[in-house]
Design a protein around this motif. Sequence first.
Motif, PDB file in Angstrom:
ATOM      1  N   ILE A   1       0.829  -1.214   0.000  1.00 46.59           N
ATOM      2  CA  ILE A   1       0.000   0.000   0.000  1.00 46.59           C
ATOM      3  C   ILE A   1       0.857   1.255   0.000  1.00 46.59           C
ATOM      4  CG2 ILE A   1      -1.745   1.297   1.284  1.00 46.59           C
ATOM      5  CD1 ILE A   1      -2.831  -1.397   2.273  1.00 46.59           C
TER       6      ILE A   1
ATOM      7  N   SER B   1      -4.035   4.796   7.852  1.00 50.38           N
ATOM      8  CA  SER B   1      -3.695   3.549   8.547  1.00 50.38           C
ATOM      9  C   SER B   1      -4.894   2.966   9.286  1.00 50.38           C
ATOM     10  CB  SER B   1      -2.536   3.786   9.515  1.00 50.38           C
ATOM     11  OG  SER B   1      -2.871   4.789  10.460  1.00 50.38           O
TER      12      SER B   1
ATOM     13  N   ILE C   1      -6.947   1.126   6.672  1.00 48.71           N
ATOM     14  CA  ILE C   1      -6.249  -0.080   6.215  1.00 48.71           C
ATOM     15  C   ILE C   1      -6.400  -1.196   7.247  1.00 48.71           C
ATOM     16  CG2 ILE C   1      -3.989  -1.048   5.630  1.00 48.71           C
ATOM     17  CD1 ILE C   1      -3.239   1.836   4.672  1.00 48.71           C
TER      18      ILE C   1
ATOM     19  N   TYR D   1      -9.967  -2.480   7.202  1.00 51.71           N
ATOM     20  CA  TYR D   1     -10.312  -3.253   6.005  1.00 51.71           C
ATOM     21  C   TYR D   1      -9.795  -4.686   6.118  1.00 51.71           C
ATOM     22  CZ  TYR D   1     -10.597  -4.634   1.099  1.00 51.71           C
ATOM     23  OH  TYR D   1     -10.876  -5.295  -0.068  1.00 51.71           O
ATOM     24  N   TYR D   2      -8.565  -4.849   6.620  1.00 52.24           N
ATOM     25  CA  TYR D   2      -7.989  -6.189   6.751  1.00 52.24           C
ATOM     26  C   TYR D   2      -8.271  -6.806   8.125  1.00 52.24           C
ATOM     27  CZ  TYR D   2      -5.595  -5.721   2.301  1.00 52.24           C
ATOM     28  OH  TYR D   2      -5.324  -5.584   0.965  1.00 52.24           O
TER      29      TYR D   2
ATOM     30  N   CYS E   1       1.765   0.817   9.615  1.00 48.25           N
ATOM     31  CA  CYS E   1       1.592   1.822   8.555  1.00 48.25           C
ATOM     32  C   CYS E   1       2.074   3.194   9.013  1.00 48.25           C
ATOM     33  CB  CYS E   1       0.123   1.897   8.137  1.00 48.25           C
ATOM     34  SG  CYS E   1      -0.461   0.437   7.250  1.00 48.25           S
TER      35      CYS E   1
ATOM     36  N   LEU F   1      -2.470  -7.841  -2.472  1.00 50.38           N
ATOM     37  CA  LEU F   1      -3.575  -7.194  -1.762  1.00 50.38           C
ATOM     38  C   LEU F   1      -4.789  -8.117  -1.680  1.00 50.38           C
ATOM     39  CD1 LEU F   1      -3.352  -3.606  -3.305  1.00 50.38           C
ATOM     40  CD2 LEU F   1      -2.686  -4.282  -1.002  1.00 50.38           C
TER      41      LEU F   1
END
Length: 487
Positions: free
Chosen positions: A52, A101, A104, A107-108, A117, A232
């Motif tokens: 990313i 961050s 991110i 999302y994961y 991050c 990803l």
Amino acid sequence: MPSSTKKQLLSGITYTAISKYIGIVISLIVSGILARLISPKDFGIVTIATVIISFFGIFSDLGIAPAIIQNKELSKKDLSNIFSFTVWSGLFLSACFFFASWLIADYYQTDILLPICQVLASNLLFSTLNIVPNALLMKNKEFKYIAYRSLSVQLIGGLVSVIAALMGAGLYALLINPVFSSIVIFIISYRKYPQRLRWTAGLSSINKIFQFSAYQFLFNVINFFSRNLDKLLIGKYMGLSPLGYYDKSYRLMMLPLQNITHVITPVMHPVFSEFQNDLKHLSWSYLKIVRLLAFLGLSLSVFLWFSARELILLIFGNQWEKSVPVFQILSITVGIQIILSTSGSIFQAANDTKNLFISGFLSAILNITGMLTGIFFFKTLEAVAWGICISFIINFVQCYWMMYKFTFKISLLHFWRQFSSPVILCLIQLGALYLLSLLVNNMNLIISFALKGLVFAGLSLLYIQLTKEYDLWGQISSYLTKLKKSS
């Protein structure tokens, strides 16, 4: 190829090779130690953050570095303006990545991605600040300085990472090298080529390189997705542990690519940009490089296919055995990727970043199609690897068709002729290593790898000598004669 150009090219390749090949040893040692101390899942987590941040890095670069190398008319004021642009854009983008961050990590669904991050945001900032100083080092062909700089930083950063891992730093040990390297490389480069910071966006100077850099930037964007979308999506839909296995295979596959062509390509653009108005000369000079890389790359693909298990288990340990079949499949592409990775420098040197972008766009469509098919239809890492393998083979053909049809405007037959002898060597090696693999199947890994390496090297040297591709024996005899005379 004129003697002065050949001298510059060989000098640049020599110093870059010293740095890269010693760097291979350092990288493998560091990676092997860390792979035994840190789990595949932790490697997968850091891979997500790294991919990313690479995307954000595209928007900080904007194709500026190759544009500076190509343009011979930029003034000191222009360079200061462009440097100022990279400073302000770097600050903005690193702040965006820092605050992204939270998204991110959400999302994961992995909380540890948040601090990772945020730490890597500094890497994005200093990499952006280094664009202009580093481009000037390349433009002025200071390859010796670049080699020593890169090797020293890699050695120290790798050592600190290993010490941190041994002291229990866990996945944070994987962050030390990229952050440390970006900061120290910027400081060293800036001391060599200091730039004045101006309170301006520098857009007037950016406009001077925009036509070249715009297509380069667009190529970088699509190349990013072509190279990284698989990681990803695997991390999201197949899990972080499978991503760790896949990324380890991919990175090991990329080592010969990075340490063969990345010895040559950084030198090619600065040197060959001198021929931007003589495309015939450029095309014929490039064919010599293609032939050399065909011998190196295609043979290496054969060797890596038959040595996949030994390499993975010896370097990373038994916990990474699931990476073996993926690495084996990806190794098929090493030869064509080694050659293909030099094409960008030729498009750049020919002032044809437009066709570089078009070729990259077509490549991205094929690569992404292969990735999506493997991830969502077959749902295995091996299928993803096969999809990438097939797409690279097709992309190899379309890229060089475009280069010779639209950039050089000459017959592609000249290009294909360079492959006849390398392909014959590959077929000989394939037969020999296949038979040897049957014999050493249950042997100790070190012995098995050593035998395959000896057969591979022996066949390569014998073929090159017998076909007079390169007079190895003549060179050795000449060297021994000189030694006798000097004594």
